[in-house]
Design a protein around this motif. Structure first.
Motif, PDB file in Angstrom:
ATOM      1  N   LYS A 144       0.747  -1.199   0.018  1.00  0.00           N
ATOM      2  CA  LYS A 144       0.287  -0.005   0.135  1.00  0.00           C
ATOM      3  C   LYS A 144       0.819   1.265  -0.027  1.00  0.00           C
ATOM      4  CE  LYS A 144      -3.629  -2.639   0.062  1.00  0.00           C
ATOM      5  NZ  LYS A 144      -4.428  -2.842  -1.298  1.00  0.00           N
ATOM      6  N   LYS A 145       2.266   1.029  -0.277  1.00  0.00           N
ATOM      7  CA  LYS A 145       2.926   2.073  -0.337  1.00  0.00           C
ATOM      8  C   LYS A 145       3.373   2.613  -1.715  1.00  0.00           C
ATOM      9  CE  LYS A 145       5.821   1.283   3.766  1.00  0.00           C
ATOM     10  NZ  LYS A 145       7.296   0.921   4.099  1.00  0.00           N
ATOM     11  N   SER A 146       3.060   3.995  -1.777  1.00  0.00           N
ATOM     12  CA  SER A 146       3.514   4.830  -3.218  1.00  0.00           C
ATOM     13  C   SER A 146       4.746   4.825  -3.627  1.00  0.00           C
ATOM     14  CB  SER A 146       2.732   6.366  -3.206  1.00  0.00           C
ATOM     15  OG  SER A 146       1.472   6.299  -2.600  1.00  0.00           O
ATOM     16  N   PHE A 147       5.003   4.833  -4.662  1.00  0.00           N
ATOM     17  CA  PHE A 147       6.391   4.973  -5.223  1.00  0.00           C
ATOM     18  C   PHE A 147       6.418   5.598  -6.644  1.00  0.00           C
ATOM     19  CE2 PHE A 147       4.572   0.954  -7.001  1.00  0.00           C
ATOM     20  CZ  PHE A 147       4.890   0.817  -8.278  1.00  0.00           C
ATOM     21  N   VAL A 148       7.487   6.098  -7.201  1.00  0.00           N
ATOM     22  CA  VAL A 148       7.765   6.422  -8.607  1.00  0.00           C
ATOM     23  C   VAL A 148       7.951   5.452  -9.316  1.00  0.00           C
ATOM     24  CG1 VAL A 148       9.311   8.067  -9.844  1.00  0.00           C
ATOM     25  CG2 VAL A 148       9.082   8.612  -7.247  1.00  0.00           C
ATOM     26  N   SER A 149       6.795   5.473 -10.456  1.00  0.00           N
ATOM     27  CA  SER A 149       6.971   4.573 -11.173  1.00  0.00           C
ATOM     28  C   SER A 149       8.211   4.617 -12.278  1.00  0.00           C
ATOM     29  CB  SER A 149       5.784   4.965 -12.395  1.00  0.00           C
ATOM     30  OG  SER A 149       4.752   4.603 -11.840  1.00  0.00           O
TER      31      SER A 149
ATOM     32  N   VAL B 147      10.020   9.108   0.502  1.00  0.00           N
ATOM     33  CA  VAL B 147      11.352   9.703   0.456  1.00  0.00           C
ATOM     34  C   VAL B 147      12.105   9.521  -0.563  1.00  0.00           C
ATOM     35  CG1 VAL B 147      13.177   9.902   2.226  1.00  0.00           C
ATOM     36  CG2 VAL B 147      11.190   9.635   3.096  1.00  0.00           C
ATOM     37  N   TRP B 148      12.678  10.484  -1.209  1.00  0.00           N
ATOM     38  CA  TRP B 148      13.334  10.145  -2.571  1.00  0.00           C
ATOM     39  C   TRP B 148      14.933  10.002  -2.200  1.00  0.00           C
ATOM     40  CZ3 TRP B 148      12.781   8.587  -7.254  1.00  0.00           C
ATOM     41  CH2 TRP B 148      14.046   8.768  -8.181  1.00  0.00           C
TER      42      TRP B 148
ATOM     43  N   ALA C 226      18.798   4.253  -3.472  1.00  0.00           N
ATOM     44  CA  ALA C 226      18.092   3.403  -3.105  1.00  0.00           C
ATOM     45  C   ALA C 226      17.029   2.971  -4.299  1.00  0.00           C
ATOM     46  CB  ALA C 226      17.277   3.762  -1.595  1.00  0.00           C
ATOM     47  N   TYR C 227      16.552   4.066  -4.781  1.00  0.00           N
ATOM     48  CA  TYR C 227      15.548   3.755  -5.994  1.00  0.00           C
ATOM     49  C   TYR C 227      16.274   3.130  -6.964  1.00  0.00           C
ATOM     50  CZ  TYR C 227      12.227   4.723  -9.620  1.00  0.00           C
ATOM     51  OH  TYR C 227      11.348   4.771 -10.822  1.00  0.00           O
TER      52      TYR C 227
END
Length: 322
Positions: A264-269, A299-300, A304-305
């Motif tokens: 249910k966490k949002s992320f940058v596609s 948190v950007w 990690a991304y």
């Protein structure tokens, strides 16, 4: 001379702190608004506006928080300042449910009258019939989304109420697409000098909500419109990202956010070349991705991304398969 030098340094430091503080206060105010902590949001906007009162978006957003907190005097003050500083989106203002508390106040009619008179001067040479048509489409496009988000927040995903209004929204989108496609095919991507910034933005909104085939058809037209100054470069960036993802590619500007159905966490596609995304965003007038991601409680962290990217691509591909 030494004292003067110290005073100059102090003055410069105060200026830097003020510039940073304004941005920090606005970010905190926005965060409180999203958490429905309207009293805190108003307080942070108050602190920000003691530093400056120029940004029309911030002033408008502040008025929404004030209206939701039932602070009508502050709401009207900030709305008037937004209009005085160049805010032009009267249709959005009139349908924004955040401002409904203000509608039965005597100041509301005064505000609308003042707004209309100002726009009459600015819009003297516009194509009035076309502008009127586009503004009606804008109201139709946005009002259903206000209703959808209200029900979504109350009932949550998967509810019958959300599914029902979602179908209504899709039907409206299909009708609006027919109208806007006709305008684009006959007139091209008309600029704000012809219909005003608000009506001009309607073209983007409707195509942004359209099917992939329609987006692919009108994307080249929007690119040309940006070159001619008839469309917003930031809006084009959003369109480029959406089309890229729907075609199975990575996005370029990081504008598209998704939610992991399990966590249910949002992320940058999935994003192309994350290291240089801020450079690309700056070129089209978008702010740093860290600030944008924060609005979705992300948190950007670029390193990690990059490590998470293969897994994010799997999640995104699973969504498409469904």
């Amino acid at each position: 001379m030494k004292k003067l030098f110290v005073i100059i340094l102090i003055s410069l430091n105060i200026g830097l702190v003020q510039a940073q503080t304004y941005k920090d206060f606005v970010q905190k105010a926005d965060s409180c608004y999203r958490a429905k902590e309207y009293k805190l949001s108003v307080g942070y906007y108050d602190k920000a506006f003691k530093i400056e009162q120029k940004n029309t978006t911030d002033l408008y957003n502040a008025s929404c928080s004030a209206a939701l907190f039932k602070e009508d005097k502050k709401a009207f003050n900030w709305l008037n300042l937004a209009i005085d500083n160049g805010y032009e989106n009267i249709t959005h203002l009139q349908i924004d449910k955040d401002l409904e508390f203000l509608h039965d106040k005597k100041e509301w009619e005064k505000l609308i009258t003042k707004f209309q008179k100002k726009l009459e001067v600015l819009e003297a040479n516009y194509d009035k019939p076309l502008q009127k048509e586009l503004l009606a489409i804008y109201a139709d496009d946005q009002s259903i989304r206000f209703d959808f988000m209200k029900i979504y927040k109350e009932k949550g995903t998967g509810s019958k109420a959300v599914d029902s209004i979602g179908k209504i929204m899709m039907h409206r989108d299909s009708l609006n697409l027919i109208k806007v496609s006709k305008i684009l095919d006959e007139r091209g991507w008309v600029g704000k000098d012809v219909v005003g910034s608000q009506a001009n933005q309607t073209l983007f909104l409707v195509i942004q909500h359209a099917d992939l085939k329609s987006q692919q058809k009108y994307l080249p037209m929007m690119r040309e419109a940006v070159k001619k100054g008839n469309a917003n470069a930031g809006s084009l960036a959003l369109m480029e990202d959406r089309v890229a993802l729907r075609e199975g590619h990575k996005q370029i500007y990081g504008s598209q956010i998704a939610t992991n159905s399990i966590t249910k966490k949002s992320f940058v596609s999935p994003l192309e070349d994350p290291d240089n995304v801020d450079k690309r965003r700056a070129e089209v007038g978008l702010g740093p991705i860290a600030e944008y991601a924060k609005k979705f409680d992300i948190v950007w962290d670029v390193e990690a991304y990059k490590k998470e990217l293969p897994e994010l691509e799997k999640v995104s591909n699973q969504k498409k398969e469904k």
